[in-house]
Design an enzyme around this catalytic site. Structure first.
Site, short mmCIF file in Angstrom:
data_model
loop_
_atom_site.label_atom_id
_atom_site.label_comp_id
_atom_site.label_asym_id
_atom_site.label_seq_id
_atom_site.Cartn_x
_atom_site.Cartn_y
_atom_site.Cartn_z
N GLU A 11 6.10 -0.21 -11.80
CA GLU A 11 7.25 -1.11 -11.88
C GLU A 11 8.25 -0.71 -12.96
O GLU A 11 9.41 -1.12 -12.93
CB GLU A 11 6.78 -2.55 -12.10
CG GLU A 11 6.10 -3.13 -10.87
CD GLU A 11 5.40 -4.45 -11.12
OE1 GLU A 11 5.45 -5.32 -10.26
OE2 GLU A 11 4.78 -4.61 -12.20
N ASP A 198 5.03 -8.63 -0.15
CA ASP A 198 4.10 -9.17 0.86
C ASP A 198 4.36 -10.65 1.02
O ASP A 198 5.16 -11.23 0.28
CB ASP A 198 2.65 -8.93 0.39
CG ASP A 198 2.37 -9.62 -0.94
OD1 ASP A 198 2.01 -10.82 -0.92
OD2 ASP A 198 2.54 -9.00 -2.00
#
Ligand code: SAH
Length: 232
Positions: A11, A198
């Site tokens: 990230e 997701d």
């Protein structure tokens, strides 16, 4: 000085790549990369996953590096049908879904004896992020809403429904509300930026593996653009 936190190496990798004049300091097992990003003084760090790591990391950024704002960039599971994979949620506030002292009459998420249920994010940072997001990620939708955090990877429809209904969250992840709590206690502005990897349901594990990279790209791109526009 702006503090930039990602839970995982992936990230913050691109953000670190874009930095210059970087010096590295290791505290509590975390590497703090201090340097220049888009002309601004920043400290970028991988906190590790979960609320405790994120909380420790934020306090170090404040105490040791003297940051005056903290932004968390990363990925999350969507809690709403209209928020699709790749889209970005900007935190209006954050709450901890696994804090439960309801046996004493407290609301779910309420930390006993703390004067707030959720931790409000900074409105100026939200506005700036939204503007920058529309510029650099025009192909996705950007939402403002509550980010719900807990030490659980939510990958079951029933668990998702419970969290979504109780907290009216927009997305769920594992760090944002810990960063929010530390920022709140120290009275410094913060924001959580999360791109959806997701849907936090039974397919979350598969989707996560498939879309993690794309989601991270969207959030990191926004983080970099926002730093360029930041005048804190
Ligand atoms: N793949 C990692 C584990 C990731 S845990 C490994 O193997 O080590 C999930 C991370 O992504 C956390 O940092 C969390 O903040 C975020 N996240 C993405 N989707 C999530 C979901 N559905 N529930 C909770 N956290 C989620």
């Amino acid at each position: 000085m702006l503090g930039i936190i990602g839970a995982m190496d992936e990230e913050v990798a691109k953000i670190k790549e874009h930095m210059t004049e970087t010096t590295i300091e290791k505290i509590a097992g975390m590497e703090f990369h201090k340097g220049i990003l888009e002309g601004k003084d920043v400290v970028t760090v991988r906190s590790g996953i979960g609320k405790v790591n994120a909380g420790i990391c934020t306090q170090i950024l404040i105490d040791h590096f003297g940051v005056n704002a903290v932004i968390n960039t990363g990925i999350a599971g969507s809690l709403r049908g209209d928020i699709k994979i790749g889209d970005i949620v900007l935190s209006t506030d954050t709450v901890q879904h696994d804090m439960d002292a309801s046996g004493f009459g407290y609301s779910y998420g309420q930390i006993p004896r703390l004067d707030t249920l959720s931790f409000p994010a900074d409105e100026k940072l939200i506005d700036l992020a939204e503007k920058c997001c529309r510029e650099v990620n025009p192909h996705i939708n950007v939402f403002r809403g509550r980010v719900v955090s807990g030490d659980q990877f939510v990958s079951e429809q029933t668990k998702k429904d419970t969290i979504a209904n109780i907290f009216e969250g927009f997305c769920t992840e594992m760090e944002g509300a810990a960063i929010g709590q530390v920022a709140y206690l120290n009275k410094i502005p913060y924001l959580v930026i999360r791109a959806i990897s997701d849907n936090a349901d039974d397919t979350a594990g598969i989707d996560y593996d498939t879309f993690e990279k794309q989601a991270i790209e969207n959030s990191a791109k926004l983080m970099i653009a926002m730093t360029a526009a930041y005048e804190g």
